[in-house]
Design a protein around this motif. Structure first.
Motif, PDB file in Angstrom:
ATOM      1  N   GLY A  51       0.799  -1.219   0.000  1.00 53.41           N
ATOM      2  CA  GLY A  51       0.000   0.000   0.000  1.00 53.41           C
ATOM      3  C   GLY A  51       0.826   1.260   0.000  1.00 53.41           C
ATOM      4  N   ARG A  52       2.046   1.210   0.568  1.00 55.26           N
ATOM      5  CA  ARG A  52       2.877   2.411   0.619  1.00 55.26           C
ATOM      6  C   ARG A  52       3.427   2.784  -0.753  1.00 55.26           C
ATOM      7  NH1 ARG A  52       6.041  -1.658   2.908  1.00 55.26           N
ATOM      8  NH2 ARG A  52       7.980  -2.124   1.748  1.00 55.26           N
ATOM      9  N   ASP A  53       3.254   1.897  -1.739  1.00 59.93           N
ATOM     10  CA  ASP A  53       3.714   2.195  -3.095  1.00 59.93           C
ATOM     11  C   ASP A  53       2.679   2.959  -3.912  1.00 59.93           C
ATOM     12  OD1 ASP A  53       6.086   0.934  -2.556  1.00 59.93           O
ATOM     13  OD2 ASP A  53       5.391  -1.021  -3.291  1.00 59.93           O
ATOM     14  N   TYR A  54       1.494   3.147  -3.376  1.00 59.48           N
ATOM     15  CA  TYR A  54       0.452   3.894  -4.086  1.00 59.48           C
ATOM     16  C   TYR A  54       0.473   5.347  -3.601  1.00 59.48           C
ATOM     17  CZ  TYR A  54      -1.457  -0.629  -5.487  1.00 59.48           C
ATOM     18  OH  TYR A  54      -1.630  -1.887  -6.023  1.00 59.48           O
ATOM     19  N   ARG A  55       0.592   6.253  -4.520  1.00 58.90           N
ATOM     20  CA  ARG A  55       0.586   7.673  -4.167  1.00 58.90           C
ATOM     21  C   ARG A  55      -0.834   8.142  -3.873  1.00 58.90           C
ATOM     22  NH1 ARG A  55       3.476  10.603  -9.087  1.00 58.90           N
ATOM     23  NH2 ARG A  55       1.781   9.457 -10.118  1.00 58.90           N
ATOM     24  N   VAL A  56      -0.935   9.162  -3.036  1.00 56.67           N
ATOM     25  CA  VAL A  56      -2.253   9.718  -2.723  1.00 56.67           C
ATOM     26  C   VAL A  56      -2.861  10.350  -3.968  1.00 56.67           C
ATOM     27  CG1 VAL A  56      -3.491  11.415  -1.311  1.00 56.67           C
ATOM     28  CG2 VAL A  56      -1.637  10.094  -0.304  1.00 56.67           C
ATOM     29  N   ARG A  57      -2.059  10.991  -4.773  1.00 51.83           N
ATOM     30  CA  ARG A  57      -2.572  11.633  -5.982  1.00 51.83           C
ATOM     31  C   ARG A  57      -3.094  10.610  -6.982  1.00 51.83           C
ATOM     32  NH1 ARG A  57       2.203  14.506  -9.222  1.00 51.83           N
ATOM     33  NH2 ARG A  57       0.458  14.736 -10.679  1.00 51.83           N
ATOM     34  N   ASP A  58      -2.567   9.334  -6.928  1.00 52.12           N
ATOM     35  CA  ASP A  58      -3.079   8.303  -7.824  1.00 52.12           C
ATOM     36  C   ASP A  58      -4.533   7.950  -7.517  1.00 52.12           C
ATOM     37  OD1 ASP A  58      -0.650   8.251  -9.034  1.00 52.12           O
ATOM     38  OD2 ASP A  58       0.061   6.422  -8.043  1.00 52.12           O
ATOM     39  N   LEU A  59      -4.950   8.181  -6.282  1.00 47.31           N
ATOM     40  CA  LEU A  59      -6.339   7.883  -5.932  1.00 47.31           C
ATOM     41  C   LEU A  59      -7.304   8.861  -6.588  1.00 47.31           C
ATOM     42  CD1 LEU A  59      -5.915   7.104  -2.119  1.00 47.31           C
ATOM     43  CD2 LEU A  59      -5.774   5.535  -4.063  1.00 47.31           C
ATOM     44  N   PHE A  60      -6.816  10.018  -7.020  1.00 44.17           N
ATOM     45  CA  PHE A  60      -7.673  11.018  -7.647  1.00 44.17           C
ATOM     46  C   PHE A  60      -7.422  11.117  -9.157  1.00 44.17           C
ATOM     47  CE2 PHE A  60      -6.973  12.235  -3.239  1.00 44.17           C
ATOM     48  CZ  PHE A  60      -8.265  12.420  -2.770  1.00 44.17           C
ATOM     49  N   GLU A  61      -6.213  10.741  -9.593  1.00 47.31           N
ATOM     50  CA  GLU A  61      -5.870  10.880 -11.007  1.00 47.31           C
ATOM     51  C   GLU A  61      -5.808   9.545 -11.739  1.00 47.31           C
ATOM     52  OE1 GLU A  61      -2.202  12.964 -11.102  1.00 47.31           O
ATOM     53  OE2 GLU A  61      -3.015  14.813 -10.236  1.00 47.31           O
ATOM     54  N   GLY A  62      -5.763   8.449 -10.985  1.00 50.17           N
ATOM     55  CA  GLY A  62      -5.669   7.138 -11.614  1.00 50.17           C
ATOM     56  C   GLY A  62      -4.407   6.410 -11.186  1.00 50.17           C
ATOM     57  N   ILE A  63      -4.526   5.087 -11.042  1.00 47.26           N
ATOM     58  CA  ILE A  63      -3.412   4.279 -10.586  1.00 47.26           C
ATOM     59  C   ILE A  63      -2.366   4.179 -11.693  1.00 47.26           C
ATOM     60  CG2 ILE A  63      -2.707   2.010  -9.740  1.00 47.26           C
ATOM     61  CD1 ILE A  63      -4.387   3.565  -7.775  1.00 47.26           C
ATOM     62  N   THR A  64      -1.087   4.384 -11.306  1.00 45.93           N
ATOM     63  CA  THR A  64       0.040   4.253 -12.226  1.00 45.93           C
ATOM     64  C   THR A  64       1.068   3.308 -11.620  1.00 45.93           C
ATOM     65  OG1 THR A  64       1.230   6.146 -11.292  1.00 45.93           O
ATOM     66  CG2 THR A  64      -0.333   6.590 -13.079  1.00 45.93           C
ATOM     67  N   ALA A  65       2.061   2.978 -12.374  1.00 48.73           N
ATOM     68  CA  ALA A  65       3.136   2.098 -11.899  1.00 48.73           C
ATOM     69  C   ALA A  65       4.231   2.872 -11.192  1.00 48.73           C
ATOM     70  CB  ALA A  65       3.722   1.314 -13.074  1.00 48.73           C
ATOM     71  N   THR A  66       4.086   4.170 -11.054  1.00 52.04           N
ATOM     72  CA  THR A  66       5.112   4.999 -10.416  1.00 52.04           C
ATOM     73  C   THR A  66       5.188   4.681  -8.929  1.00 52.04           C
ATOM     74  OG1 THR A  66       4.643   6.750 -12.011  1.00 52.04           O
ATOM     75  CG2 THR A  66       5.881   7.357 -10.033  1.00 52.04           C
ATOM     76  N   GLU A  67       6.409   4.462  -8.458  1.00 57.57           N
ATOM     77  CA  GLU A  67       6.604   4.192  -7.039  1.00 57.57           C
ATOM     78  C   GLU A  67       6.375   5.477  -6.227  1.00 57.57           C
ATOM     79  OE1 GLU A  67       7.088   1.319  -5.681  1.00 57.57           O
ATOM     80  OE2 GLU A  67       7.164   0.240  -7.600  1.00 57.57           O
ATOM     81  N   SER A  68       5.999   5.323  -5.009  1.00 61.71           N
ATOM     82  CA  SER A  68       5.675   6.466  -4.157  1.00 61.71           C
ATOM     83  C   SER A  68       6.541   6.451  -2.914  1.00 61.71           C
ATOM     84  CB  SER A  68       4.193   6.432  -3.753  1.00 61.71           C
ATOM     85  OG  SER A  68       3.908   7.426  -2.788  1.00 61.71           O
ATOM     86  N   GLY A  69       6.811   7.648  -2.396  1.00 59.68           N
ATOM     87  CA  GLY A  69       7.461   7.751  -1.100  1.00 59.68           C
ATOM     88  C   GLY A  69       6.479   7.433   0.020  1.00 59.68           C
ATOM     89  N   VAL A  70       7.015   7.104   1.165  1.00 59.79           N
ATOM     90  CA  VAL A  70       6.149   6.677   2.277  1.00 59.79           C
ATOM     91  C   VAL A  70       5.238   7.815   2.738  1.00 59.79           C
ATOM     92  CG1 VAL A  70       6.124   5.798   4.634  1.00 59.79           C
ATOM     93  CG2 VAL A  70       7.815   4.953   3.002  1.00 59.79           C
ATOM     94  N   LEU A  71       5.785   9.013   2.868  1.00 60.18           N
ATOM     95  CA  LEU A  71       5.021  10.126   3.431  1.00 60.18           C
ATOM     96  C   LEU A  71       4.007  10.711   2.451  1.00 60.18           C
ATOM     97  CD1 LEU A  71       7.766  11.991   5.460  1.00 60.18           C
ATOM     98  CD2 LEU A  71       6.079  10.333   6.259  1.00 60.18           C
TER      99      LEU A  71
END
Length: 231
Positions: free
Chosen positions: A32-52
């Motif tokens: 779950g920490r690999d999903y960015r918060v912005r992906d929840l509004f713009e769409g899921i991508t394969a881009t890795e996310s920082g924890v914070l």
């Protein structure tokens, strides 16, 4: 009191489950920490996310809200935290379903995994904890304070005066007697009686002095002459 403690424990357990969920796998081995918060509004991508900046961020906010609600005994705060966790979890499921075309649950590590279950369970536990808590009764607080203020304004009699025809034990001497002391202040002193007023004609009890003698009257008005005794 017991309901508040039980509800607080359930809500804190839900907050812990929600905070730990991003560190577990959510879908196809992706944590779950690999999903960015912005992906929840713009769409899921394969881009890795920082924890914070991952989905952990709203869950941390919900956990802090639960702690504040437990300290303040606020059911609204705890319930709002549960709605935040469930809302972001459902939003992730919608975006993930759009990205994959469908959501599946597989036992071989494909599809939804334990992290989603932890997040959903944490949100549900928060709502259950809010339902169990009784809260502080914010609506009754001002009414109780006003009633207490009204009671403090009323004069307090140290001892109630009993009826005049009953014998009482008057404190603090506890001596029996008729209830005559009805005021905490000393009784006014009565002026000592000094007799009737000599200048008030209504209170005179002695003969008045005769009027003054007319001019030229040889008789003594106070000691009139007496007739001499007959020889």
């Amino acid at each position: 009191m017991i309901r508040n403690i039980l509800g607080s424990l359930v809500a804190l357990a839900g907050a812990a489950s929600a905070v730990l969920s991003p560190f577990r796998d959510w879908y196809d081995g992706r944590a779950g920490r690999d999903y960015r918060v912005r992906d929840l509004f713009e769409g899921i991508t394969a881009t890795e996310s920082g924890v914070l900046v991952s989905i952990l961020l709203p869950f941390l906010f919900a956990a802090l809200l639960v702690i504040a609600g437990v300290v303040l005994r606020s059911r609204i705060a705890v319930a709002l935290a549960g709605l935040v966790v469930l809302g972001f979890t459902i939003l992730w499921m919608v975006r993930q379903g759009q990205a994959e075309g469908s959501l599946v649950v597989g036992g071989d590590g494909a599809g939804l995994q334990v992290g989603v279950v932890n997040a959903a369970a944490g949100g549900v536990l928060m709502l259950i904890g809010a339902a169990l808590m009784r809260g502080r009764g914010w609506g009754r607080g001002p009414a109780r304070a006003h009633a207490r203020w009204e009671r403090e304004r009323e004069p307090v009699e140290p001892y109630a005066a009993p009826p005049a025809d009953q014998v009482d034990m008057w404190p603090p001497t506890q001596e029996p007697g008729m209830s005559t002391h009805t005021s905490p202040w000393p009784e006014p002193e009565v002026d000592p009686y000094t007799g009737p007023d000599p200048h008030d004609p209504r209170t005179r009890s002695y003969p008045q002095a005769p009027p003054p003698a007319r001019p030229g009257d040889p008789r003594d008005p106070v000691h009139p002459p007496r007739r001499p005794p007959e020889g």
